[in-house]
Motif scaffolding. Structure first.
Motif, mmCIF file in Angstrom:
data_model
loop_
_atom_site.group_PDB
_atom_site.id
_atom_site.type_symbol
_atom_site.label_atom_id
_atom_site.label_comp_id
_atom_site.label_asym_id
_atom_site.label_seq_id
_atom_site.Cartn_x
_atom_site.Cartn_y
_atom_site.Cartn_z
ATOM 1 N N SER A 17 39.361 47.083 37.929
ATOM 2 C CA SER A 17 40.781 47.292 37.610
ATOM 3 C C SER A 17 41.646 47.164 38.861
ATOM 4 C CB SER A 17 40.992 48.670 36.984
ATOM 5 O OG SER A 17 40.380 48.727 35.726
ATOM 6 N N ARG A 18 41.227 47.764 39.948
ATOM 7 C CA ARG A 18 42.005 47.703 41.191
ATOM 8 C C ARG A 18 42.060 46.279 41.734
ATOM 9 N NH1 ARG A 18 39.760 51.120 45.875
ATOM 10 N NH2 ARG A 18 38.322 49.382 45.939
ATOM 11 N N THR A 19 40.932 45.570 41.709
ATOM 12 C CA THR A 19 40.943 44.206 42.240
ATOM 13 C C THR A 19 41.784 43.287 41.363
ATOM 14 O OG1 THR A 19 38.839 43.707 41.137
ATOM 15 C CG2 THR A 19 38.721 44.422 43.423
ATOM 16 N N LEU A 20 41.766 43.490 40.045
ATOM 17 C CA LEU A 20 42.617 42.674 39.172
ATOM 18 C C LEU A 20 44.099 42.951 39.419
ATOM 19 C CD1 LEU A 20 40.670 42.695 35.800
ATOM 20 C CD2 LEU A 20 40.875 40.845 37.462
ATOM 21 N N GLU A 21 44.455 44.193 39.702
ATOM 22 C CA GLU A 21 45.848 44.520 40.040
ATOM 23 C C GLU A 21 46.273 43.775 41.301
ATOM 24 O OE1 GLU A 21 48.479 46.165 38.737
ATOM 25 O OE2 GLU A 21 47.256 46.234 36.925
ATOM 26 N N GLN A 22 45.395 43.715 42.283
ATOM 27 C CA GLN A 22 45.721 43.008 43.523
ATOM 28 C C GLN A 22 45.902 41.519 43.251
ATOM 29 O OE1 GLN A 22 42.347 44.257 45.826
ATOM 30 N NE2 GLN A 22 43.456 45.964 46.747
ATOM 31 N N VAL A 23 45.061 40.949 42.424
ATOM 32 C CA VAL A 23 45.188 39.537 42.083
ATOM 33 C C VAL A 23 46.476 39.304 41.307
ATOM 34 C CG1 VAL A 23 44.183 37.657 40.727
ATOM 35 C CG2 VAL A 23 42.713 39.083 42.150
ATOM 36 N N ALA A 24 46.812 40.208 40.399
ATOM 37 C CA ALA A 24 48.028 40.060 39.595
ATOM 38 C C ALA A 24 49.282 40.073 40.460
ATOM 39 C CB ALA A 24 48.100 41.158 38.538
ATOM 40 N N THR A 25 49.227 40.708 41.619
ATOM 41 C CA THR A 25 50.386 40.741 42.511
ATOM 42 C C THR A 25 50.414 39.548 43.465
ATOM 43 O OG1 THR A 25 49.269 42.127 44.147
ATOM 44 C CG2 THR A 25 50.533 43.255 42.431
ATOM 45 N N GLY A 26 49.463 38.617 43.290
ATOM 46 C CA GLY A 26 49.508 37.391 44.078
ATOM 47 C C GLY A 26 48.402 37.223 45.091
ATOM 48 N N GLU A 27 47.583 38.235 45.291
ATOM 49 C CA GLU A 27 46.499 38.110 46.266
ATOM 50 C C GLU A 27 45.351 37.289 45.700
ATOM 51 O OE1 GLU A 27 45.082 41.493 48.490
ATOM 52 O OE2 GLU A 27 46.852 42.625 47.876
ATOM 53 N N GLU A 28 44.670 36.601 46.568
ATOM 54 C CA GLU A 28 43.446 35.915 46.198
ATOM 55 C C GLU A 28 42.298 36.682 46.817
ATOM 56 O OE1 GLU A 28 43.585 31.858 47.444
ATOM 57 O OE2 GLU A 28 45.307 31.401 46.186
ATOM 58 N N MET A 29 41.144 36.657 46.179
ATOM 59 C CA MET A 29 39.992 37.321 46.768
ATOM 60 C C MET A 29 38.724 36.568 46.443
ATOM 61 S SD MET A 29 39.644 40.730 44.467
ATOM 62 C CE MET A 29 41.243 41.234 44.992
ATOM 63 N N ALA A 30 37.736 36.757 47.307
ATOM 64 C CA ALA A 30 36.441 36.124 47.119
ATOM 65 C C ALA A 30 35.443 37.188 46.707
ATOM 66 C CB ALA A 30 35.983 35.461 48.417
ATOM 67 N N ILE A 31 34.491 36.778 45.883
ATOM 68 C CA ILE A 31 33.390 37.657 45.502
ATOM 69 C C ILE A 31 32.141 37.013 46.072
ATOM 70 C CG2 ILE A 31 32.085 38.655 43.597
ATOM 71 C CD1 ILE A 31 34.667 38.503 41.937
ATOM 72 N N SER A 32 31.351 37.817 46.800
ATOM 73 C CA SER A 32 30.193 37.269 47.485
ATOM 74 C C SER A 32 28.903 37.909 46.998
ATOM 75 C CB SER A 32 30.330 37.465 48.993
ATOM 76 O OG SER A 32 30.419 38.843 49.284
ATOM 77 N N ARG A 33 27.843 37.141 47.125
ATOM 78 C CA ARG A 33 26.506 37.619 46.808
ATOM 79 C C ARG A 33 25.670 37.392 48.064
ATOM 80 N NH1 ARG A 33 24.455 34.212 42.573
ATOM 81 N NH2 ARG A 33 25.778 35.384 41.165
ATOM 82 N N SER A 34 25.071 38.437 48.557
ATOM 83 C CA SER A 34 24.277 38.376 49.792
ATOM 84 C C SER A 34 25.090 37.813 50.949
ATOM 85 C CB SER A 34 23.014 37.530 49.579
ATOM 86 O OG SER A 34 22.229 38.071 48.544
ATOM 87 N N GLY A 35 26.373 38.179 50.992
ATOM 88 C CA GLY A 35 27.240 37.772 52.088
ATOM 89 C C GLY A 35 27.825 36.374 51.965
ATOM 90 N N GLU A 36 27.425 35.603 50.958
ATOM 91 C CA GLU A 36 27.929 34.253 50.755
ATOM 92 C C GLU A 36 28.932 34.231 49.606
ATOM 93 O OE1 GLU A 36 27.324 31.306 52.392
ATOM 94 O OE2 GLU A 36 26.346 32.612 53.863
ATOM 95 N N PRO A 37 30.150 33.735 49.825
ATOM 96 C CA PRO A 37 31.137 33.666 48.738
ATOM 97 C C PRO A 37 30.629 32.782 47.604
ATOM 98 C CG PRO A 37 32.147 33.176 50.864
ATOM 99 C CD PRO A 37 30.677 33.216 51.079
#
Length: 81
Positions: A17-37
């Motif tokens: 929920s928090r990460t989606l709120e940040q994206v909704a305000t215009g931020e982009e984010m990466a999700i990584s697995r074992s340190g690799e996006p």
């Protein structure tokens, strides 16, 4: 991949929920697995709400020197009988 923030899969799931709120305000984010996006979340552009015919009335103007469509183009749009 460049993103403002990077979260592990576990963090993204735990704080969705928090990460989606940040994206909704215009931020982009990466999700990584074992340190690799592996994924990037970006905000979606909202679509114009047009709920009824004529919702753009008064917003679109045709110049007085506008000519009609050429016959071949009008025929392609099914405007000639």
């Amino acid at each position: 991949m460049e993103a403002a923030r990077q979260y592990s899969v576990h963090e993204a799931k735990a704080h969705l929920s928090r990460t989606l709120e940040q994206v909704a305000t215009g931020e982009e984010m990466a999700i990584s697995r074992s340190g690799e996006p592996v994924a990037k979340t970006v905000p979606l552009h909202t679509r114009a709400k047009r709920t009824e015919r004529g919702s753009l009335r008064g917003q679109i103007h045709t110049r007085k020197d506008f000519d009609g469509l050429p016959d071949d183009l009008a025929d392609a749009f099914g405007m000639l009988s």
